[in-house]
Design a protein around this motif. Structure first.
Motif, PDB file in Angstrom:
ATOM      1  N   HIS A   1       1.037   5.669  -1.734  1.00 57.40           N
ATOM      2  CA  HIS A   1       0.358   6.795  -2.386  1.00 57.40           C
ATOM      3  C   HIS A   1       1.292   7.429  -3.398  1.00 57.40           C
TER       4      HIS A   1
ATOM      5  N   HIS B   1      -8.385   2.527  -0.173  1.00 57.72           N
ATOM      6  CA  HIS B   1      -8.474   3.937  -0.538  1.00 57.72           C
ATOM      7  C   HIS B   1      -7.295   4.311  -1.421  1.00 57.72           C
TER       8      HIS B   1
ATOM      9  N   HIS C   1       0.838  -1.191   0.000  1.00 56.05           N
ATOM     10  CA  HIS C   1       0.000   0.000   0.000  1.00 56.05           C
ATOM     11  C   HIS C   1       0.877   1.247   0.000  1.00 56.05           C
TER      12      HIS C   1
ATOM     13  N   GLU D   1      -2.041   6.488   8.293  1.00 53.28           N
ATOM     14  CA  GLU D   1      -2.825   5.483   7.562  1.00 53.28           C
ATOM     15  C   GLU D   1      -3.964   4.961   8.438  1.00 53.28           C
TER      16      GLU D   1
END
Ligand SMILES: [Zn+2]
Ligand SMILES: [Zn+2]
Length: 150
Positions: free
Chosen positions: A97, A138, A95, A117
């Motif tokens: 971004h 997300h 995970h 997070e």
């Protein structure tokens, strides 16, 4: 970028399995693209792929990426349509971004602090609950201008 499977050999097995799920074969061209995505360690553009794999026509590369995306192996990272880049799906990596440069299209992978997070996940969970929505994951892509373009 580390892969969740640990070794690239396992990753290729997962890719082959997912492609079979949509009646597609893991061809040499697709294997080359996956190899590039793994070794690059950051989202790549069609231009990057053309530079690294000169024997693979752009039209074929684009078709392979579309099929890999349909199989849930690759995902698109984009500030706008002009700067589309591709990376391995998050469940195959980890995970994270993105910082997206709206001027040159550069994409920087970033990992947020664990506490942030957790706060994001909790807040999203509350918002989702209020809508009887079941949140799975997300995405947070930050738009801006990179150091070279500033
Ligand atoms: Zn830039
Ligand atoms: Zn996150």
């Amino acid at each position: 970028m580390t892969t969740a499977q640990g070794t690239t050999g396992d990753l290729h097995g997962v890719v082959e399995h997912r492609l079979r799920g949509i009646d597609q074969r893991y061809t040499a061209g697709r294997r080359a693209i996956i190899g590039l995505l793994v070794s690059a360690g950051h989202p790549v553009s069609i231009g990057d792929i053309a530079d690294s794999l000169p024997g693979l026509p752009r039209s074929s590369a684009y078709r392979h990426l579309t099929d890999l995306e349909a199989a849930g192996i690759v995902r698109r990272v984009t500030a706008n349509d002009e700067f589309t880049r591709f990376e391995l799906a998050e469940d195959l990596t980890e995970h994270h971004h993105h910082l997206l440069c709206v001027s040159c299209g550069k994409v920087i992978d970033v990992t947020l602090p664990a506490g942030f997070e957790q706060a994001v996940t909790e807040t999203i969970g509350q918002l989702a609950d209020a809508e009887s929505f079941q949140a799975h994951s997300h995405r947070l892509d930050v738009l801006g201008v990179c150091g070279a373009c500033r």
